[in-house]
Design a protein around this motif. Structure first.
Motif, PDB file in Angstrom:
ATOM      1  N   TRP A  75       0.786  -1.226   0.000  1.00 19.67           N
ATOM      2  CA  TRP A  75       0.000   0.000   0.000  1.00 19.67           C
ATOM      3  C   TRP A  75       0.822   1.281   0.000  1.00 19.67           C
ATOM      4  O   TRP A  75       0.262   2.378  -0.011  1.00 19.67           O
ATOM      5  CB  TRP A  75      -1.003  -0.014   1.149  1.00 19.67           C
ATOM      6  CG  TRP A  75      -2.186  -0.857   0.804  1.00 19.67           C
ATOM      7  CD1 TRP A  75      -2.413  -2.152   1.150  1.00 19.67           C
ATOM      8  CD2 TRP A  75      -3.298  -0.467  -0.005  1.00 19.67           C
ATOM      9  NE1 TRP A  75      -3.594  -2.602   0.617  1.00 19.67           N
ATOM     10  CE2 TRP A  75      -4.167  -1.589  -0.090  1.00 19.67           C
ATOM     11  CE3 TRP A  75      -3.654   0.703  -0.663  1.00 19.67           C
ATOM     12  CZ2 TRP A  75      -5.353  -1.550  -0.819  1.00 19.67           C
ATOM     13  CZ3 TRP A  75      -4.830   0.735  -1.379  1.00 19.67           C
ATOM     14  CH2 TRP A  75      -5.670  -0.378  -1.443  1.00 19.67           C
ATOM     15  N   ARG A  76       2.152   1.172   0.002  1.00 20.13           N
ATOM     16  CA  ARG A  76       2.966   2.375  -0.209  1.00 20.13           C
ATOM     17  C   ARG A  76       2.944   2.802  -1.675  1.00 20.13           C
ATOM     18  O   ARG A  76       3.344   3.922  -2.001  1.00 20.13           O
ATOM     19  CB  ARG A  76       4.415   2.106   0.212  1.00 20.13           C
ATOM     20  CG  ARG A  76       4.599   1.810   1.691  1.00 20.13           C
ATOM     21  CD  ARG A  76       6.020   1.386   1.980  1.00 20.13           C
ATOM     22  NE  ARG A  76       6.365   0.133   1.273  1.00 20.13           N
ATOM     23  CZ  ARG A  76       7.553  -0.461   1.355  1.00 20.13           C
ATOM     24  NH1 ARG A  76       8.511   0.079   2.095  1.00 20.13           N
ATOM     25  NH2 ARG A  76       7.770  -1.582   0.685  1.00 20.13           N
ATOM     26  N   ASP A  77       2.493   1.884  -2.548  1.00 18.44           N
ATOM     27  CA  ASP A  77       2.632   2.058  -3.985  1.00 18.44           C
ATOM     28  C   ASP A  77       1.413   2.656  -4.663  1.00 18.44           C
ATOM     29  O   ASP A  77       1.200   2.444  -5.857  1.00 18.44           O
ATOM     30  CB  ASP A  77       2.928   0.698  -4.633  1.00 18.44           C
ATOM     31  CG  ASP A  77       4.263   0.117  -4.208  1.00 18.44           C
ATOM     32  OD1 ASP A  77       5.243   0.877  -4.162  1.00 18.44           O
ATOM     33  OD2 ASP A  77       4.323  -1.091  -3.914  1.00 18.44           O
ATOM     34  N   GLY A  78       0.605   3.404  -3.934  1.00 25.14           N
ATOM     35  CA  GLY A  78      -0.630   3.929  -4.508  1.00 25.14           C
ATOM     36  C   GLY A  78      -0.419   4.747  -5.766  1.00 25.14           C
ATOM     37  O   GLY A  78      -1.310   4.839  -6.612  1.00 25.14           O
ATOM     38  N   CYS A  79       0.754   5.320  -5.925  1.00 24.93           N
ATOM     39  CA  CYS A  79       1.010   6.161  -7.093  1.00 24.93           C
ATOM     40  C   CYS A  79       0.926   5.382  -8.387  1.00 24.93           C
ATOM     41  O   CYS A  79       0.540   5.948  -9.420  1.00 24.93           O
ATOM     42  CB  CYS A  79       2.387   6.819  -6.963  1.00 24.93           C
ATOM     43  SG  CYS A  79       2.732   8.056  -8.235  1.00 24.93           S
ATOM     44  N   ILE A  80       1.250   4.090  -8.368  1.00 28.96           N
ATOM     45  CA  ILE A  80       1.205   3.342  -9.630  1.00 28.96           C
ATOM     46  C   ILE A  80      -0.224   3.159 -10.119  1.00 28.96           C
ATOM     47  O   ILE A  80      -0.426   2.729 -11.259  1.00 28.96           O
ATOM     48  CB  ILE A  80       1.924   1.984  -9.528  1.00 28.96           C
ATOM     49  CG1 ILE A  80       1.156   0.997  -8.638  1.00 28.96           C
ATOM     50  CG2 ILE A  80       3.352   2.141  -9.057  1.00 28.96           C
ATOM     51  CD1 ILE A  80       1.680  -0.411  -8.739  1.00 28.96           C
ATOM     52  N   ALA A  81      -1.182   3.515  -9.286  1.00 27.66           N
ATOM     53  CA  ALA A  81      -2.576   3.528  -9.714  1.00 27.66           C
ATOM     54  C   ALA A  81      -3.067   4.963  -9.888  1.00 27.66           C
ATOM     55  O   ALA A  81      -3.461   5.386 -10.975  1.00 27.66           O
ATOM     56  CB  ALA A  81      -3.452   2.775  -8.721  1.00 27.66           C
ATOM     57  N   GLU A  82      -3.018   5.733  -8.815  1.00 27.72           N
ATOM     58  CA  GLU A  82      -3.687   7.037  -8.825  1.00 27.72           C
ATOM     59  C   GLU A  82      -2.944   8.115  -9.600  1.00 27.72           C
ATOM     60  O   GLU A  82      -3.567   8.956 -10.252  1.00 27.72           O
ATOM     61  CB  GLU A  82      -3.949   7.499  -7.389  1.00 27.72           C
ATOM     62  CG  GLU A  82      -4.849   6.572  -6.585  1.00 27.72           C
ATOM     63  CD  GLU A  82      -6.218   6.332  -7.225  1.00 27.72           C
ATOM     64  OE1 GLU A  82      -6.622   7.118  -8.112  1.00 27.72           O
ATOM     65  OE2 GLU A  82      -6.867   5.347  -6.846  1.00 27.72           O
ATOM     66  N   CYS A  83      -1.620   8.132  -9.528  1.00 25.56           N
ATOM     67  CA  CYS A  83      -0.893   9.157 -10.288  1.00 25.56           C
ATOM     68  C   CYS A  83      -1.196   9.045 -11.775  1.00 25.56           C
ATOM     69  O   CYS A  83      -1.449  10.047 -12.456  1.00 25.56           O
ATOM     70  CB  CYS A  83       0.609   9.022 -10.057  1.00 25.56           C
ATOM     71  SG  CYS A  83       1.154   9.338  -8.361  1.00 25.56           S
ATOM     72  N   PHE A  84      -1.188   7.809 -12.277  1.00 26.10           N
ATOM     73  CA  PHE A  84      -1.401   7.593 -13.703  1.00 26.10           C
ATOM     74  C   PHE A  84      -2.848   7.836 -14.113  1.00 26.10           C
ATOM     75  O   PHE A  84      -3.112   8.415 -15.174  1.00 26.10           O
ATOM     76  CB  PHE A  84      -0.961   6.179 -14.079  1.00 26.10           C
ATOM     77  CG  PHE A  84       0.515   5.969 -13.962  1.00 26.10           C
ATOM     78  CD1 PHE A  84       1.372   6.398 -14.956  1.00 26.10           C
ATOM     79  CD2 PHE A  84       1.049   5.377 -12.830  1.00 26.10           C
ATOM     80  CE1 PHE A  84       2.745   6.218 -14.838  1.00 26.10           C
ATOM     81  CE2 PHE A  84       2.415   5.191 -12.700  1.00 26.10           C
ATOM     82  CZ  PHE A  84       3.270   5.613 -13.699  1.00 26.10           C
ATOM     83  N   ALA A  85      -3.791   7.376 -13.302  1.00 26.71           N
ATOM     84  CA  ALA A  85      -5.191   7.588 -13.645  1.00 26.71           C
ATOM     85  C   ALA A  85      -5.524   9.073 -13.669  1.00 26.71           C
ATOM     86  O   ALA A  85      -6.256   9.546 -14.552  1.00 26.71           O
ATOM     87  CB  ALA A  85      -6.095   6.858 -12.653  1.00 26.71           C
ATOM     88  N   GLN A  86      -4.972   9.817 -12.718  1.00 28.49           N
ATOM     89  CA  GLN A  86      -5.241  11.252 -12.685  1.00 28.49           C
ATOM     90  C   GLN A  86      -4.607  11.960 -13.883  1.00 28.49           C
ATOM     91  O   GLN A  86      -5.239  12.812 -14.514  1.00 28.49           O
ATOM     92  CB  GLN A  86      -4.709  11.851 -11.377  1.00 28.49           C
ATOM     93  CG  GLN A  86      -5.062  13.304 -11.166  1.00 28.49           C
ATOM     94  CD  GLN A  86      -6.535  13.528 -10.849  1.00 28.49           C
ATOM     95  OE1 GLN A  86      -7.300  12.577 -10.716  1.00 28.49           O
ATOM     96  NE2 GLN A  86      -6.941  14.781 -10.726  1.00 28.49           N
ATOM     97  N   TYR A  87      -3.386  11.591 -14.213  1.00 29.13           N
ATOM     98  CA  TYR A  87      -2.725  12.229 -15.352  1.00 29.13           C
ATOM     99  C   TYR A  87      -3.408  11.857 -16.663  1.00 29.13           C
ATOM    100  O   TYR A  87      -3.430  12.650 -17.617  1.00 29.13           O
ATOM    101  CB  TYR A  87      -1.247  11.848 -15.405  1.00 29.13           C
ATOM    102  CG  TYR A  87      -0.460  12.611 -16.456  1.00 29.13           C
ATOM    103  CD1 TYR A  87      -0.542  14.002 -16.549  1.00 29.13           C
ATOM    104  CD2 TYR A  87       0.359  11.941 -17.365  1.00 29.13           C
ATOM    105  CE1 TYR A  87       0.173  14.708 -17.511  1.00 29.13           C
ATOM    106  CE2 TYR A  87       1.083  12.642 -18.323  1.00 29.13           C
ATOM    107  CZ  TYR A  87       0.986  14.022 -18.395  1.00 29.13           C
ATOM    108  OH  TYR A  87       1.695  14.724 -19.357  1.00 29.13           O
ATOM    109  N   THR A  88      -3.993  10.680 -16.718  1.00 26.69           N
ATOM    110  CA  THR A  88      -4.702  10.276 -17.931  1.00 26.69           C
ATOM    111  C   THR A  88      -5.839  11.237 -18.238  1.00 26.69           C
ATOM    112  O   THR A  88      -6.138  11.516 -19.411  1.00 26.69           O
ATOM    113  CB  THR A  88      -5.248   8.845 -17.782  1.00 26.69           C
ATOM    114  OG1 THR A  88      -4.153   7.959 -17.526  1.00 26.69           O
ATOM    115  CG2 THR A  88      -5.954   8.400 -19.047  1.00 26.69           C
TER     116      THR A  88
END
Length: 481
Positions: A341-354
């Protein structure tokens, strides 16, 4: 344009090694335990995977390959739910005892490979402790069947305005309706067979199977054969209106609208275009169907929108912006899932930038200008930069920093390495980890490899820091203009 997620959303051993005496004593204890039929420490699956944020989530000693979940639910009797789940798994070690995760309910039966368990206990908030009649040997494939019933518990059960129910949530939700190994690192196929009164409809993940009807009850079947992360599972029961169609490549599109929701034909019509854009940007769509589940909860805190695998769930309606974000998660978060769960960026950072990429492609948005404006507005705002994007903290695994600053970081990375390498990196990432798990540090390494340059300073400044990135990481290339 860029927007805040909240704004928009061994005879001599005795002398040489005194510890040898302790080793002998331990061996005698373990041997005696085995003689008495007790579990030795080495044959007990851990009650958690040791996630830095949720250490008791998941369980050790086995890998699940598939869940077969059978449930019965009558919305007129909301305090009564019946489940019968079979967990198919492979033992990574000898197991005299192991755990599953299940929240609430009364467990009426547990069998392991068809034989009743010797003992079943409950402990903690969600631990189901199972002692099989005989040891499960390392390397063997085994099946655990659990019968359970009672009043559903947990915040992931959402009562719907028309009387139905939706089960969704992040970081936890699946434990509220079936027993499982509840951690993103153990993904498995999910087959759902849900029986409800005939006037109701059940929507789940994956492809629909045959329905059957008898004695005023209707059974719906949904099969997701690709590995699914636990929080992306769903079951929605409502009097749905279902629109079925296909993408140009034949992929089924299933959009389900519950009672008291809003059907926006223009938004629905955009789904094929959005999917084409995402496929072009990120690579082949990883699943066998797509679409949406639109429900109207009686009450929610914030948006219910969630990237439930193959068929995102939306609160009330969905627009192109929300659809782009949640459908992007099918690549980032669902197909390529967290290691922890430290890795949330691999989901949310990309989805938001999309969402920003869609706005750029569809509406000609100037992302460089938007980036500079947002950065300028937060130059003196220390709080805005205070939460690291990687490992934001156990009390805020999906902090707004992953959305707001995560999207900024990805745009800065794009300008640092150039469009060709950036978009090539995204496709390399989604292909390399398709249906698996990955970590943010892993993305950093791949980015440096694909870019052919040292990016350690860039990522240290953007993902691991709690202050504004220094120049030139803040304004690389065209972002200086």
């Amino acid at each position: 344009m860029f927007k805040s997620v909240y704004a928009a959303v061994g005879s001599t051993r005795e002398a040489v090694n005194p510890l040898w005496h302790k080793a002998v004593a331990l061996a005698l204890v373990v041997g005696s335990a085995a003689a008495l039929g007790l579990a030795s420490p080495s044959a007990i699956g851990s009650d958690g995977v040791g996630d830095p944020y949720f250490p008791q989530d998941g369980n050790g000693g086995y890998d699940v390959s598939r869940y077969d979940v059978k449930v019965f639910y009558d919305p007129a009797k909301p305090d009564s739910f019946t489940g019968d789940t079979t967990v198919q798994a492979a033992a990574k070690q000898d197991l005299d005892r192991f755990n599953l995760d299940l929240e609430g309910f009364t467990v009426s039966s547990v069998t392991v490979n068809g034989v009743p368990a010797r003992e079943v206990a409950r402990t903690g908030a969600h631990e189901l402790v199972i002692t099989p009649a005989s040891r499960v040997r390392r390397g063997s494939v085994f099946a655990v069947r659990v019968g359970y019933s009672g009043k559903p518990a947990g915040a992931s059960w959402h009562k719907l305005q028309g009387g139905g129910v939706d089960v969704t949530g992040e970081p936890h939700s699946a434990t509220a309706w079936f027993p499982l190994n509840d951690h993103p690192s153990d993904k498995a196929a999910l087959h759902l067979e849900a029986t409800v009164p005939a006037e109701w409809t059940v929507i789940g993940n994956g492809l629909p199977g045959p329905t059957s009807e008898r004695d005023g009850l209707k059974t719906f079947r949904w099969n997701e054969d690709h590995p699914i992360v636990s929080y992306a599972t769903t079951m929605a029961i409502d009097k749905f209106t279902v629109h079925a169609s296909k993408l140009a490549d034949g992929t089924p599109v299933i959009n389900a609208y519950g009672q008291n929701t809003t059907y926006l034909p223009d938004s629905e019509a955009l789904v094929p275009k959005i999917m084409a854009f995402l496929t072009k940007t990120f690579g082949p769509y990883p699943f066998d169907s797509t679409g949406s589940i639109v429900v109207a909860p009686e009450a929610t805190e914030g948006s219910l929108a969630l990237e439930t695998q193959t068929r995102p769930t939306y609160d009330g309606a969905f627009f192109d912006a929300s659809a782009v974000h949640e459908l992007a998660h099918q690549w980032f978060g669902d197909s390529v899932s967290f290691s922890d769960w430290r890795d949330g960026c691999i989901a949310e950072c990309f989805a938001q930038y999309t969402g920003q990429l869609w706005d750029e492609a569809e509406n000609g948005a100037d992302l460089d200008k938007s980036y500079r404006e947002i950065v300028a507005s937060h130059v003196g705002d220390a709080a805005y930069w205070a939460v690291p994007i990687y490992d934001p903290g156990k009390d805020r695994p999906l902090d707004y920093a992953l959305y707001d600053r995560g999207a900024l970081m990805l745009h800065a990375l794009r300008r640092t390495i150039g469009d060709a390498k950036f978009f090539g990196l995204l496709q390399h990432w989604t292909a390399a980890h398709r249906y698996g798990n990955a970590s943010w540090p892993g993305f950093e390494r791949l980015a440096a490899h694909d870019a052919g340059q040292d990016l350690s300073g860039f990522f240290r400044a953007w993902a691991h820091s709690s202050v504004i990135p220094p120049e030139p990481y803040l304004h690389p290339g065209p972002l200086n203009g």
